[in-house]
Enzyme design. Structure first.
Site, PDB file in Angstrom:
ATOM      1  N   GLU A 153      14.843   5.477  -1.863  1.00  0.00           N
ATOM      2  CA  GLU A 153      15.222   6.709  -2.809  1.00  0.00           C
ATOM      3  C   GLU A 153      14.872   7.968  -1.484  1.00  0.00           C
ATOM      4  OE1 GLU A 153      13.528   5.331  -6.878  1.00  0.00           O
ATOM      5  OE2 GLU A 153      12.075   6.214  -5.583  1.00  0.00           O
ATOM      6  N   ASP A 169      10.484  -0.723  -9.721  1.00  0.00           N
ATOM      7  CA  ASP A 169      11.138  -1.314 -10.907  1.00  0.00           C
ATOM      8  C   ASP A 169      11.247  -2.848 -10.284  1.00  0.00           C
ATOM      9  OD1 ASP A 169      11.864   0.784 -12.282  1.00  0.00           O
ATOM     10  OD2 ASP A 169      13.777   0.799 -11.418  1.00  0.00           O
TER      11      ASP A 169
END
Length: 400
Positions: A153, A169
């Site tokens: 990210e 995640d």
């Protein structure tokens, strides 16, 4: 200022997808002494020793317009077309990645988004009427379930670059990230120790209580990933009661003593005081006024840093909730009534803890990771930032 925001219902700010499957970097409030160019290079090096074709995707929100879309290898932005219901296939945004032992460079525009990479097969993305649907491999019918992939990210804006490695995640194909500064020096994070990939999975398999059930494999037995404990709860891999004993002990302790939260390192005099009464932990400020309260959380609230530990982007409840979330995941709330606890040596010592996060941090070369949403409390996250970046790096590391 940098905040890690959880996955669900991010309707504003720099949220880049309608259906978000992980943490999201949001940067702002800082100024750079130099003008950050419209795009910067991202050098991708394939040290995986794997022979499959690698596919790269650069997906996100164009910060100048707020539009969702993807960037091609040259950094040109392409907005997503309208989606459908049921979801329609997204345009093929893949970029051929480097072969094993090789490097390739693409351009990163001013985005808040993700750089995905996959081995052997292209990822499947779809568009709803609300935007892009990300892979959701906790769903056994997700078309990406049997693909080995991961993502980084980043936010690139006028204040510079923030780029991370994330396991919020899932823990899967390993990689590290870095940035080259204006003086030519580099900073990097996210690299595993030698043998750390297999070390993590072997350790998780040996953890009683259902933690081994987080591991997903292909039908042929190839290990693909370990789901986060939040997804473990949602899929039934972990029992819903997995954190109850620790949560109950915390609630019992602070029924007769006070939890002091100092959420801002640059504001040491801003303190909040938590006490459990009637099953609710109420926080007061220094004047004795109640500022917020929390119902006793469950494991989902702890692992997801949501639900009863929701953390709005305000200056009171959000920072307190972040601190509580970190304390529960790291199991420091019973041993230290002054939070956040900055001593990483004290983390994860209770028998009831976030063993997924514990085992990830144990395998990182620098000890840093985003193993849960607010792992940045106390700066234990795998993130690099520079206000005037010359180049970013993404290195695909060996699966051993």
């Amino acid at each position: 200022m940098l905040r890690t925001l959880r996955r669900r219902a991010r309707a504003a700010g720099l949220a880049f997808a309608a259906v978000l499957a992980g943490s999201l970097l949001v940067a702002g409030g800082e100024t750079s002494a130099h003008a950050v160019p419209a795009t910067i290079p991202l050098k991708i090096t394939n040290n995986s020793a794997r022979g499959e074709q690698v596919y790269i995707y650069n997906l996100g929100t164009e910060l100048s317009t707020g539009r969702q879309g993807w960037a091609d290898a040259g950094g040109t932005f392409h907005p997503w077309p309208a989606g459908g219901n049921p979801p329609a296939p997204a345009p093929d945004a893949s970029i051929p990645g480097p072969a094993a032992g090789q490097s390739a460079t693409i351009r990163m525009p001013k985005f808040s988004g993700r750089v995905y990479f996959s081995y052997g097969r292209k990822l499947v993305f779809k568009l709803t009427t609300g935007g892009l649907v990300q892979p959701a491999v906790q769903n056994p019918t997700d078309p990406n379930r049997d693909i080995l992939f991961h993502w980084s990210e980043y936010t690139l804006n006028d204040s510079g670059l923030w780029i991370n490695s994330t396991q919020v995640d899932m823990f899967s194909a390993p990689y590290s990230v870095g940035v080259q500064r204006a003086d030519g020096s580099t900073a990097s994070t996210g690299r595993l120790k030698p043998g750390g990939y297999n070390g993590f999975f072997n350790s998780l398999r040996g953890q009683p209580g259902g933690w081994a059930n987080l591991i997903q494999t292909r039908p042929d037995g190839t290990v693909l990933r370990a789901l986060s404990p939040l997804y473990g709860l949602e899929t039934g891999a972990l029992p819903a009661t997995v954190m109850d004993d620790y949560i109950n002990r915390v609630w019992q302790k602070y029924a007769t003593s006070t939890l002091t939260v100092t959420p801002f390192t640059d504001q040491p005099n801003t303190k909040y005081y938590g006490r459990v009464s009637g099953g609710v932990m109420q926080f007061t400020n220094s004047a004795g006024a109640v500022v917020t309260s929390f119902q006793k959380p469950d494991a989902s609230s702890v692992f997801g840093c949501h639900g009863r530990l929701d953390a709005p982007n305000d200056l009171v409840r959000g920072p307190i909730s972040r601190t509580l979330c970190a304390g529960f995941n790291r199991s420091t709330l019973l041993v230290n009534p002054n939070q956040p606890d900055s001593n990483a040596d004290a983390f994860y010592k209770d028998a009831v803890t976030n063993h997924y996060a514990r085992k990830i941090h144990a395998q990182m070369a620098d000890g840093k990771a985003y193993a849960f949403a607010f792992d940045d409390v106390g700066h234990h996250e795998s993130l690099v930032h520079d206000g005037n970046p010359l180049q970013a790096y993404l290195t695909l590391d060996p699966l051993n």
